[in-house]
Design an enzyme around this catalytic site. Structure first.
Site, PDB file in Angstrom:
ATOM      1  N   HIS B 187       0.804  -1.210   0.000  1.00  0.00           N
ATOM      2  CA  HIS B 187       0.000   0.000   0.000  1.00  0.00           C
ATOM      3  C   HIS B 187       0.850   1.280   0.000  1.00  0.00           C
ATOM      4  CE1 HIS B 187      -3.528   2.415   0.646  1.00  0.00           C
ATOM      5  NE2 HIS B 187      -2.783   3.124   1.469  1.00  0.00           N
ATOM      6  N   GLU B 429       7.869 -14.031 -30.663  1.00  0.00           N
ATOM      7  CA  GLU B 429       8.913 -14.194 -29.642  1.00  0.00           C
ATOM      8  C   GLU B 429       9.706 -15.469 -29.859  1.00  0.00           C
ATOM      9  OE1 GLU B 429       6.934 -14.449 -25.793  1.00  0.00           O
ATOM     10  OE2 GLU B 429       5.148 -15.235 -26.763  1.00  0.00           O
ATOM     11  N   ASP B 453      11.898 -12.908 -24.747  1.00  0.00           N
ATOM     12  CA  ASP B 453      12.008 -14.303 -25.153  1.00  0.00           C
ATOM     13  C   ASP B 453      12.691 -14.444 -26.511  1.00  0.00           C
ATOM     14  OD1 ASP B 453      11.138 -15.636 -22.950  1.00  0.00           O
ATOM     15  OD2 ASP B 453       9.032 -15.744 -23.575  1.00  0.00           O
ATOM     16  N   CYS B 500       6.631  -5.164 -27.423  1.00  0.00           N
ATOM     17  CA  CYS B 500       6.250  -5.009 -26.023  1.00  0.00           C
ATOM     18  C   CYS B 500       7.314  -5.539 -25.070  1.00  0.00           C
ATOM     19  CB  CYS B 500       4.903  -5.670 -25.759  1.00  0.00           C
ATOM     20  SG  CYS B 500       4.865  -7.412 -26.200  1.00  0.00           S
TER      21      CYS B 500
END
Lengths: 87, 571
Positions: B187, B429, B453, B500
């Protein structure tokens, strides 16, 4: 005393947001309100009590009210559960 | 020097304020008048109510409704008949002091919630502790540390900070904070990022090394803390801080601007996320979409598969939150190094070459179909795109698409809404996938290159293996060539190509990717504005030549040196 048997249909059961919605609704009535699950009774006006009950989707519970406004309380709380807390 | 976990970025040099966790010793006492004791309890509760209301008001203004809700939860605890109602009963029946009665009532609840697996209930235990502590302190007249009212700028050091502590923090006065416990998603860490206060958490024992008034310096990215640093170190940190603050200020001017190169080429800068909670940082850093939503987090840290409803809720939240901006959701990518307790997978000799991701999903289509239904349903709420991980052949892609089509038919029959035009793409990948990108491009709407990857599989290097980690290098000419192949193959078929992996946000390689014509760059939200800054300084025409040259250099180190010498960016 009034009571109703209801089955939880919403995904999260009496947890998180539905739990606080339920407790807030129950607290708005003057009468005593309880919830029974598997033979144990919990205070419906207690967020800690309702959360510790651990009621999940598919569980059957009994909503019970005793005192002033008992009928309206049971009706409103059962409706809340039966409509799946608007989820 | 103390090492913790960097939780919220920024450079901090300042004076320490220690938040003391005074162990309140509560003894059982017999009281004369339960009436007086109950009345004391009630006034402590009312005092707490006023304090909590004030915190709610502050949080609402500073952090918004969602974050302020925690104080609504605190109010509910205060009104809970099974908590303070029981405390009152105990005082009346047992003639004991109020603080002892509180402890007696609260402890079993905390113990029970703490033992549960459920994160939500664990947080409720924290709420209960926070509220019970507040009422007890009000009862005993112990002053509570109030961070909303500091008279000089400080760095707070504590064992842990409660939501009440963080909500009250004024960014102007609290330079940063350090906590002994917690992780990146605890938190206090989340609040630090929301409030943009630099922070380091999870340092372990540090309170024994500092007292209020000491100097402290840290970097909220690296998580390294220096207590009472020497003059030289302080000067070093101050210089870094000035540089960093100027950097962030400059980046903040890019919020709301387009991502466009010097010669007018528009690209999309998107963010990688794991949970709907990351939405906030996506929006704050002005990402133009989500390029990778790792759905596997929905499946982790629990005891059973998430239901269709739970998944739908999570996807819908993100898709709706982005208000029409694209959200690429990757279907379940489990196996390899990511395991689920409730879904035992056989031990494998080579888990990275094994039963994982789409391979598992095509085999366990019950799991896959539930996820696809949730995704399709969520597609009605915005711009959702689905992406399959670990596709290595056209057959797998076709099988996966057939299942999607079957689920579409069912939803239509049930009269459930979904986006008929929802795009379907794949992660690239695996080297085999890159090599047949021209064939795959005819059957998908987009590619997203997963470099982590792809590097590992192309170079046959396990990046976790320290002995060979130096061989894992994104500047390897083989990787550059594969990436270029995939981009050109995609464009030839008229589909968009994104990336990505870590490389998409790597300042060294952004110029090369721009030159190759990459359409979408997806990275950690915090990197987005910096990427926008870099792209604005580059011309795609010039970068084409740079990319071409880099791909034809023989070694990764020559690529690195060439890029360092050729690309001159303002920093």
């Amino acid at each position: 005393m009034k009571e109703a048997n209801v089955i939880l249909i919403n995904a999260t059961g009496l947890h998180a947001r539905p739990a606080s919605m339920f407790v807030k609704e129950a607290s708005s009535y003057a009468c005593d309100v309880t919830v029974e699950k598997d033979g144990t009774e919990y205070n419906a006006k207690s967020i800690m009590g309702i959360l510790s009950m651990g009621a999940m989707k598919g569980d059957e519970i009994i909503v019970r009210a005793n005192g002033e406004g008992e009928e309206a309380a049971v009706k409103a709380l059962a409706a809340l559960i039966e409509t799946g807390f608007g989820e | 020097m103390v090492k913790g976990i960097g939780a919220s970025p920024g450079i901090v040099v300042g004076k320490v304020l220690v938040k003391k966790e005074e162990e309140i010793k509560i003894a059982k006492k017999t009281i004369d008048s339960s009436e007086t004791e109950v009345s004391n309890l009630k006034s402590a509760i009312e005092k707490s109510r006023t304090q909590i209301q004030a915190l709610y008001d502050i949080a609402l203004v500073k952090m918004g409704e969602e974050e302020a809700k925690i104080f609504e939860a605190h109010q509910m605890v205060l009104d809970d008949p099974e908590v303070f109602g029981q405390v009152e009963n105990k005082i009346n029946n047992e003639k004991i002091n109020a603080e002892y009665a509180i402890e007696q009532v609260v402890a079993p609840f905390i113990k029970m919630f703490d033992m549960m697996e459920d994160e939500y209930l664990k947080e409720r235990a924290a709420d209960l502790k926070d509220v019970a502590g507040r009422v007890t302190k009000n009862l005993l007249g112990i002053d509570m540390v109030d961070f909303s009212n500091l008279d000089s700028k400080v760095v707070i050091v504590a064992n842990d900070l409660t939501p009440s502590d963080t909500a009250a923090m004024d960014k102007e006065m609290v330079l940063g904070f350090v906590t002994e416990i917690g992780g990146r998603t605890s938190h206090s860490a989340i609040m630090a990022r929301t409030l943009e206060i630099p922070a380091v958490v999870g340092t372990g024992n540090v309170l024994s090394q500092v007292v209020t008034g000491d100097m402290i310096a840290f970097n909220g990215d690296e998580g390294v803390i220096f207590v009472n640093p020497n003059e030289e170190k302080i000067a070093e940190f101050n210089a870094e801080r000035v540089k960093y603050d100027a950097f962030r200020t400059r980046l903040s001017t890019l919020v709301g601007k387009e991502s466009v190169s010097k010669d007018g080429v528009h690209v999309e800068l998107a963010a990688n996320i794991g949970t709907p909670e990351d939405l906030d940082s996506v929006l704050r850093n002005d990402a133009q979409g989500v390029g990778l939503y790792r759905s596997e987090f929905l499946y982790m840290d629990r005891e059973s598969l998430p239901t269709e409803e739970e998944q739908f809720e999570a996807y819908r939240k993100v898709v709706a939150g982005l208000e029409g901006k694209p959200v690429v959701i990757r279907t379940l990518d489990i196996g390899g190094d990511k395991k689920l307790d409730y879904l035992p997978l056989p031990e494998e000799m080579n888990p990275f070459l094994g039963y994982r991701a789409i391979r598992l999903c095509l085999d366990r289509d019950d799991i896959f179909r539930t996820q696809l239904r949730a995704l399709l349903r969520a597609s009605a709420f915005g711009n959702l795109k689905v992406m399959f991980p670990m596709i290595s052949s056209v057959e797998e892609l076709r099988d996966a698409k057939t299942i999607v089509e079957e689920e579409r038919v069912k939803l239509r029959e049930e009269g459930i809404a979904f986006d008929e035009k929802m795009e379907i793409g794949i992660m690239v990948e695996i080297p085999a996938t890159a090599i047949i990108a021209d064939l795959l491009a005819k059957e998908v709407d987009f590619f997203s290159i997963g470099t982590n990857d792809l590097i590992q599989y192309t170079t046959a290097v396990d990046r976790m293996n320290e002995k060979i980690a130096h061989l894992y290098n994104p500047c390897h000419p083989a990787l550059l060539r594969l990436v270029n192949m995939v981009i050109q193959a995609g464009h030839k078929e008229g589909i968009w190509v994104g990336m990505c992996g870590e490389v998409a946000g790597d300042p060294r390689l952004i110029p090369v990717l721009l030159g190759m014509g990459l359409d979408e760059f997806s990275m950690s939200p915090i990197s987005v504005l910096n990427a926008r800054w870099i792209i604005a300084q580059l011309s795609q025409e010039e970068m084409k030549i740079v990319a071409e040259t880099a791909m034809n250099l023989p070694t990764a180190s020559e690529v690195e040196a060439y890029l360092a010498n050729t690309i001159q960016l303002e920093d």
